[in-house]
Structure formats: structure tokens, C-alpha cells
Design an enzyme around this catalytic site. Structure first.
Site, short mmCIF file in Angstrom:
data_model
loop_
_atom_site.label_atom_id
_atom_site.label_comp_id
_atom_site.label_asym_id
_atom_site.label_seq_id
_atom_site.Cartn_x
_atom_site.Cartn_y
_atom_site.Cartn_z
N CYS A 152 0.33 -1.01 0.04
CA CYS A 152 -0.09 -0.27 -0.35
C CYS A 152 1.01 1.09 0.00
O CYS A 152 0.55 1.81 0.85
CB CYS A 152 -1.40 0.08 1.49
N ALA A 153 2.53 1.10 -0.98
CA ALA A 153 3.08 2.55 -1.61
C ALA A 153 2.38 3.72 -1.22
O ALA A 153 3.32 4.48 -0.85
CB ALA A 153 3.92 1.50 -2.78
N CYS B 292 -1.43 4.33 10.77
CA CYS B 292 -1.73 5.00 11.62
C CYS B 292 -3.34 5.16 12.23
O CYS B 292 -3.23 6.21 12.15
CB CYS B 292 -1.43 6.83 10.90
N ASP C 71 -0.12 0.02 -5.08
CA ASP C 71 -0.62 0.14 -4.08
C ASP C 71 -2.70 -0.20 -5.00
O ASP C 71 -2.40 0.08 -6.31
CB ASP C 71 -1.49 2.12 -3.82
N ASP D 67 0.90 -1.40 4.61
CA ASP D 67 0.30 0.13 5.44
C ASP D 67 -0.72 0.31 5.30
O ASP D 67 -1.14 1.43 4.07
CB ASP D 67 1.16 1.40 4.80
N GLY E 97 6.28 6.76 1.08
CA GLY E 97 7.48 7.09 2.26
C GLY E 97 8.48 6.65 2.26
O GLY E 97 9.52 6.56 2.64
N LYS E 98 7.62 4.91 2.61
CA LYS E 98 8.11 3.71 3.57
C LYS E 98 8.62 3.39 2.45
O LYS E 98 9.90 3.01 2.81
CB LYS E 98 7.35 3.24 3.59
#
Length: 433
Positions: A238-239, A363, A262, A310, A243-244
């Protein structure tokens, strides 16, 4: 624009948000387009007023005895900025472009209003339906954590070690007051101004040359805890904007085979330029639209060493950055997100090889999206996966982190109060050989 005129504008924007139930960023953009005389400083000042009012919407309405946009703004000036009633009255004078003068009742409430006796969802400024989940996650720290979640977020950057070290970059950002982040070894924190604004770091030469990325320290720590290693095949499932992906490329010195994808191809759009700028190496697989679109990862099933998930979530851990999101959240949103998490975790399970690992990140502060999602995977794939002990996961991070995080049934919870970061959750799940 005068400070008073900015208050009038903020009330207009808050009214638009309330009536049309739309994101604050959209309402602010439309206001700016309709009022082109307002300079960038004015627009930023209005945005700060709006976001502060949204951060404290429930508690401001409580002390003012009304939830109209005007009342919420007035209450937030008292609660968020600490203005006394006389200072608020000077802004609400009714003079040229200023809001109408304070009523006797508004003055009285500003003078005597208190949150004593307010229910937790009001004192903590969160939707009432989310309170049971938040209580389960935060326990005795509920109110202090929610108050921390209602404060302005710091401005953090991650130094790109493919370009140089944190010490190398520090002099270039010294003028902005940059200091090392408390935990992340490649992080720098930039002070924000009294109006909640940080400097425009995205126009600095070092940013354009790929020396750093703007990234919350919690996100940086999540990438560290993923523990990517050179020579591994790693999928960032789930890019999003990457960022990661970029962080893992730097951690492995471009020594891993990184594949970024994604489910929403639009979210991948920024990754190409970010890869070019940073010098990071990753393969981007963009899914095609339509009902019959092919699985772009099918050739990797059962062969991947590490899958970073993510996951899409409610974003409750980022409410200090996106305060309007918490008021647009509805009970059904959580069910939708947990269904998406089930789907993406099952896809990760098919990708990972025996002995490989899934790194599950959200998050979010809500256990339904965190431990419950991991429990669901372990149950659906009974006997084939196991949760990696938190102590093992934390060993990949900085030595300061174990004393700052909360340990949950299956993972690690970061939070604004405990770690000074957004509310990130990280769990690692190993596929048995």
C-alpha cells in the site's frame, strides 16, 4: 488582512465545512480562489484558525454552549490559543471586516467557561462513537492522550542517507532551528510558528536535491521496525506516495529488490518523482483500472521475503494533522476500513514465502484496526502464521523506543503523548516454514 478579518474568513470556511460536510482543505482552497486579494500569509493564518477550531470543536462548543462555527472559533481562541475574553473581544469588534461584537453571553462564557464535568469525548475532542475503542487502546492515559492528539503536530523530516548523513544536513537547516528527533536516528524536527505554520521546506535546494523527505517521526520509526534487509525481495503493498518505500531503500542502501504498488493507482502518482529525486531504486507496479484488471503481483506469490502493509485505516492517529477527518468519520467507516484491512492482509499472506514476514502498519489508535486485524489473519490462516514478539520487533529500532511505546497483544503502539509522534501501530507476522 487584519487578524479580525481573518477571523471572519475562518467563520466563513467553517460554515462551508459544516454545511457541505467537505474536507477542510477543499473549503480553504475554494475560499482562496474566491478571495484572490488574500496573500499567502493571510491564507495560512486563516487555515491555522480553521484547523485549531476543528481540533477543539467539541470542547469549544461545550464552553460556549453552542456548536455554530462562530461559537466554535471563539471557544478555540480561548482553549487553543489561550486568549482572554478582552483579547477575543478586540478581534470581534464589528468594525471593518471584523466579526460582530461579542454578546454578553459570549463574554460570560469566555470568562467562566470550563471543561469541568465534560464527558470524555468532549474533553478529548473526539467522536463519541470512537470513545470505547480509544479507551481500550489508551486506558488511564485516555484524556492526556486525546489532549495531545488535539495539539498541533510538529514538522519532521527524514534525512536521506543515500545522499548523506544527518550531521551533513544539519548546517543547511540550522537557520530553521532543526534539532534531532527524539527517537528516529535520521529524523530532524523543525519548530513551527505561533500560527502553526512551518517553513516551506519543499522549496529548499536540499529538498529538491533529494537530501530529505517530509515525514512524521512515527512513520520513520515504522519503516525502521519493518527491518528491511539487503538482498531481500520486499513488497510495499500500500505504497501510496512512497514515503516508506524511500525509507526502506535508504535503509538497505538500494540493496534490496523493492516493489511498490497500491490498490489505488492515483495514490502512486508522486512516487516516480520522489524516487528520481532521492536516488532510491524501486520497481513501481501500477494496477490498471477496470473490472478485469490483472493482478500486478501474481508472479511473486509465495516468494516475497517481506511485505509491508501500510494499511488503509481511519487515520485516527493523525487527527492532530487532519482534525476535520475525525468529524467526518462515521461508525460505518470503521467497518469499511476493517474489511479493506482483511483483504490486503490476505493478499500479503499469499505473497510471503515460508519464513518470510508481513509488517502490518496503521496510522490508527483503534484496536479494531490493529490487534483485531492481526488476530483475524492468524485465525483465517490458522497454523501458518505467528506474531513476532514485540521485543524482537523493537530490536530493529532505536534504544529509546521500548520505554516510550505501548505494547499491545500483537504489536507496538506509538502515540502523541508517549512517543511525540502520530499514532502508529506496528506488528510483524511471520509465516511458518
Amino acid at each position: 488582512m487584519t487578524p479580525a478579518a481573518r477571523c471572519s474568513a475562518a467563520i466563513e470556511v467553517l460554515t462551508d465545512i459544516a454545511e457541505r460536510r467537505r474536507p477542510a482543505a477543499d473549503a480553504l482552497k475554494d475560499w482562496g480562489l474566491a478571495h484572490r486579494f488574500a496573500g499567502s500569509g493571510d491564507r495560512a493564518g486563516i487555515a491555522s484558525l480553521v484547523y485549531d477550531a476543528l481540533r477543539r470543536r467539541a470542547s469549544a462548543a461545550w464552553i460556549m454552549g453552542a456548536d455554530a462555527p462562530r461559537a466554535v472559533l471563539i471557544g478555540s481562541l480561548r482553549l487553543q490559543q489561550g486568549l482572554a475574553s478582552a483579547s477575543v473581544a478586540s478581534l470581534f469588534s464589528g468594525e471593518r471586516f471584523a466579526p460582530e461584537p461579542l454578546s454578553d453571553d459570549e463574554r460570560a462564557r469566555l470568562d467562566a467557561g470550563t471543561l469541568e464535568g465534560a464527558p470524555p469525548e468532549v474533553a478529548g475532542d473526539v467522536p463519541a462513537f470512537a470513545l470505547p475503542e480509544l479507551t481500550a487502546a489508551l486506558g488511564d492515559d485516555l484524556i492526556p492522550e486525546l489532549k495531545a492528539l488535539a495539539r498541533r503536530a510538529p514538522l519532521d523530516v527524514r534525512v536521506n542517507t543515500l545522499r548523506g548523513s544527518r550531521d551533513d544536513l544539519m548546517p543547511a537547516l540550522a537557520a530553521f532551528g532543526a534539532v534531532p528527533t527524539p527517537h528516529a536516528p535520521q529524523g530532524l524536527r523543525i519548530p513551527i510558528g505561533a500560527d502553526g505554520r512551518g517553513p516551506a521546506l519543499h522549496v529548499e535546494a536540499e529538498f529538491l536535491d533529494g537530501w530529505y523527505e517530509i515525514q512524521d517521526e512515527g512513520s520513520q520509526l515504522a519503516a525502521l521496525l519493518a527491518d528491511p534487509r539487503p538482498a531481500e525481495t520486499i513488497v510495499d503493498l500500500c505504497a501510496g506516495g512512497g514515503g516508506k518505500t524511500l525509507a526502506m531503500a535508504a535503509q538497505t542502501r538500494n540493496g534490496a529488490r523493492l516493489i511498490a504498488t497500491d490498490g489505488d493507482p492515483r495514490r502512486l502518482a508522486p512516487i516516480h518523482e520522489r524516487l528520481r529525486r532521492s536516488g532510491a531504486v524501486a520497481e513501481v507496479r501500477t494496477p490498471r483500472g477496470g473490472k478485469a484488471r490483472a493482478d500486478v503481483l501474481e508472479d511473486l506469490d509465495g516468494s516475497v521475503d517481506r511485505v509491508l502493509v501500510d494499511a488503509p485505516c481511519t487515520g485516527s492517529g493523525t487527527w492532530r494533522r487532519n482534525p476535520d477527518a475525525k468529524w467526518r468519520l462515521r461508525p460505518g467507516s470503521l467497518a469499511l476500513r476493517t474489511a479493506e484491512q482483511t483483504q490486503v492482509l490476505d493478499r500479503a499472506a499469499r505473497l510471503v514465502r515460508p519464513g518470510g514476514r508481513i509488517v502490518y502498519v496503521t496510522c490508527s489508535l483503534l484496536p479494531a484496526e490493529n490487534d483485531a486485524a492481526v488476530s483475524g489473519l492468524l485465525s483465517r490462516w490458522r497454523g501458518r502464521f505467528e506474531a513476532v514478539p514485540a521485543e524482537t520487533v523493537l530490536a530493529a529500532g532505536p534504544a529509546t523506543l521500548p520505554d516510550a511505546v505501548r505494547l499491545t497483544a500483537h504489536g507496538i503502539q506509538m502515540s502523541p503523548l508517549r512517543t511525540g509522534t502520530d499514532g502508529f501501530y506496528v506488528a510483524v507476522i511471520a509465516r511458518r516454514g
